[in-house]
Each structure stands twice: as C-alpha cells, then as structure tokens.
Write an enzyme that holds these catalytic residues in place. Sequence first.
Site, mmCIF file in Angstrom:
data_model
loop_
_atom_site.group_PDB
_atom_site.id
_atom_site.type_symbol
_atom_site.label_atom_id
_atom_site.label_comp_id
_atom_site.label_asym_id
_atom_site.label_seq_id
_atom_site.Cartn_x
_atom_site.Cartn_y
_atom_site.Cartn_z
ATOM 1 N N LYS A 58 31.481 58.838 57.769
ATOM 2 C CA LYS A 58 32.448 59.235 56.890
ATOM 3 C C LYS A 58 33.959 58.874 56.956
ATOM 4 C CE LYS A 58 29.965 63.779 56.896
ATOM 5 N NZ LYS A 58 30.046 65.206 56.939
ATOM 6 N N TYR A 87 25.369 66.615 48.237
ATOM 7 C CA TYR A 87 25.807 67.896 48.647
ATOM 8 C C TYR A 87 25.747 69.301 47.879
ATOM 9 C CZ TYR A 87 28.208 65.754 52.634
ATOM 10 O OH TYR A 87 28.599 65.206 53.894
ATOM 11 N N PHE A 144 34.651 75.734 50.018
ATOM 12 C CA PHE A 144 35.178 74.362 50.725
ATOM 13 C C PHE A 144 34.632 72.988 49.755
ATOM 14 C CE2 PHE A 144 31.294 75.175 53.275
ATOM 15 C CZ PHE A 144 30.617 74.058 53.063
ATOM 16 N N ARG A 166 19.997 63.611 64.349
ATOM 17 C CA ARG A 166 20.820 64.924 64.615
ATOM 18 C C ARG A 166 21.086 65.009 65.886
ATOM 19 N NH1 ARG A 166 22.163 67.088 59.643
ATOM 20 N NH2 ARG A 166 22.300 68.995 60.783
ATOM 21 N N ASN A 193 33.810 65.365 60.372
ATOM 22 C CA ASN A 193 32.801 65.291 61.202
ATOM 23 C C ASN A 193 31.940 64.275 61.563
ATOM 24 O OD1 ASN A 193 31.373 66.004 59.212
ATOM 25 N ND2 ASN A 193 30.225 67.864 59.873
ATOM 26 N N HIS A 198 27.136 61.993 58.687
ATOM 27 C CA HIS A 198 25.861 62.567 58.130
ATOM 28 C C HIS A 198 24.777 61.920 58.508
ATOM 29 C CE1 HIS A 198 23.270 64.180 54.919
ATOM 30 N NE2 HIS A 198 22.900 63.135 54.969
ATOM 31 N N GLU A 256 17.012 61.159 50.331
ATOM 32 C CA GLU A 256 18.528 60.479 50.684
ATOM 33 C C GLU A 256 18.484 58.871 50.773
ATOM 34 O OE1 GLU A 256 20.250 62.752 53.912
ATOM 35 O OE2 GLU A 256 20.306 64.360 52.810
HETATM 36 P P1 IDP Z 1 25.384 68.962 58.419
HETATM 37 O O1 IDP Z 1 26.317 67.667 58.005
HETATM 38 O O2 IDP Z 1 25.800 69.277 59.878
HETATM 39 O O3 IDP Z 1 24.100 68.568 58.041
HETATM 40 P P2 IDP Z 1 25.681 70.687 56.451
HETATM 41 O O4 IDP Z 1 25.487 72.338 56.169
HETATM 42 O O5 IDP Z 1 24.561 69.839 55.508
HETATM 43 O O6 IDP Z 1 25.966 70.110 57.553
HETATM 44 O O7 IDP Z 1 27.047 70.449 55.457
HETATM 45 C C1 IDP Z 1 27.471 69.108 54.770
HETATM 46 C C2 IDP Z 1 28.748 69.004 55.205
HETATM 47 O O8 IDP Z 1 29.683 69.695 54.453
HETATM 48 C C3 IDP Z 1 29.291 69.042 56.611
HETATM 49 O O9 IDP Z 1 28.956 67.930 57.402
HETATM 50 C C4 IDP Z 1 30.634 69.157 56.508
HETATM 51 O O10 IDP Z 1 31.311 68.017 56.162
HETATM 52 C C5 IDP Z 1 30.762 69.958 55.209
HETATM 53 N N1 IDP Z 1 30.879 71.515 55.645
HETATM 54 C C6 IDP Z 1 29.764 72.204 56.055
HETATM 55 N N2 IDP Z 1 29.993 73.475 56.170
HETATM 56 C C7 IDP Z 1 31.566 73.568 56.111
HETATM 57 C C8 IDP Z 1 32.403 74.679 56.160
HETATM 58 O O11 IDP Z 1 32.023 75.808 56.597
HETATM 59 N N3 IDP Z 1 34.008 74.211 56.129
HETATM 60 C C9 IDP Z 1 34.191 73.056 55.777
HETATM 61 N N4 IDP Z 1 33.336 71.881 55.340
HETATM 62 C C10 IDP Z 1 31.916 72.169 55.748
HETATM 63 MG MG MG Z 2 23.118 68.612 56.227
#
Ligand code: IDP
Ligand code: MG
Length: 144
Positions: free
Chosen positions: A10, A50, A58, A86, A113, A116, A127
């Site tokens: 990212k 997404y 968000f 993961r 974070n 992905h 994907e």
């Molecule tokens: P993941 O990346 O751990 O699989 P997902 O639930 O698929 O998590 O969410 C996709 C991305 O959306 C996350 O990596 C993060 O960048 C963003 N995201 C998820 N939940 C939140 C939140 O509660 N606040 C802000 N950003 C979020």
């Molecule tokens: Mg995810």
Amino acid sequence: MIERTLVLLKPDCIADRHCGDVISRFEASGLEIVGCKMMLLANEVLAEHYAHVMDRPFYPELKSFMQSSPVIALALSGENAVALVRDLMGPTDSRKAPKGTIRGDFGKDTMVNVVHGSDSPENAVLELKRFFAERELFEFTAKR
Ligand code: IDP
Ligand code: MG
C-alpha cells in the site's frame, strides 16, 4: 498445496520505504514472486477490490489513501500461500497486530496497514485476475 495469492504493497509501505523488508519476509517464508507491477488504482478497480467495505463510513478516506500514490501488486506462489501471507501480515488493525507481523512492525492503524493479502483461495483467484493479465503471471520456479 501450491497456491497463488495477491499482495498489494500500500502507499504507506512505499512512502516509508518498507517494500524491501516486506518482500524479504515473504521470500524468507518460502514464497516466490510470480508477478509484479506498480500501478495507480483506478476508481473501478478499487471499487471492485473493496466492494465489501464500500458502504462503510471510512470508504472515502480509504479510497483517497489507496489512490494517494501507486501501489505495488505482487503475485506470490508457494505452499498454502494465502494463509501464509495472512499470518505474516497480522490482523487488520496495526495497533492490535503482534510484533513480528508486518502490520505489527510497520503499520499505523486500521486503515494505514502496509499490505493487502487475499483472504481465501477463491478470492485469490478473483483478485489475481483483477490485477494481472494472464501473460503477466509466470509459472516459474527459478532454477538455482
Ligand atoms: P484486511 O485488509 O485485513 O483483509 P478488510 O476488512 O478486508 O481487512 O478491509 C480492507 C481494508 O479496509 C483494510 O486493510 C483497511 O485498509 C481498511 N479498513 C478496514 N476496516 C477499517 C476501519 O474500521 N477503519 C478504517 N479502515 C478500515
Ligand atoms: Mg480483506
């Protein structure tokens, strides 16, 4: 089982110069790079990628974060690649991710974070198709 999975480095990973560290962890765990490209995520690609968080409050901020610079898309191959990636990433919220995981060591919060990684073998297939043309993916196991 040998699987392929999609990883995105990212914008924060690139800005903080952690791409090398992150890729080293994948390689040290036995994964191979079988596809790699830098790309700006178009609105449509991001909306598909997404779709599961599109209705969350968000999403607009996530969209502008993910389009704040190019990302690096990687196709990684190896034994149980999806689950392995993961595990190496850690949970979504970097603040809750254990030290020693990629997000625990390099991430900022729940949005920013670092990486992905596909969350299931079925999603990995979808994907990889979304981010790579077939001719951009390679079967090779490098000759050593
Ligand atoms: P993941 O990346 O751990 O699989 P997902 O639930 O698929 O998590 O969410 C996709 C991305 O959306 C996350 O990596 C993060 O960048 C963003 N995201 C998820 N939940 C939140 C939140 O509660 N606040 C802000 N950003 C979020
Ligand atoms: Mg995810």
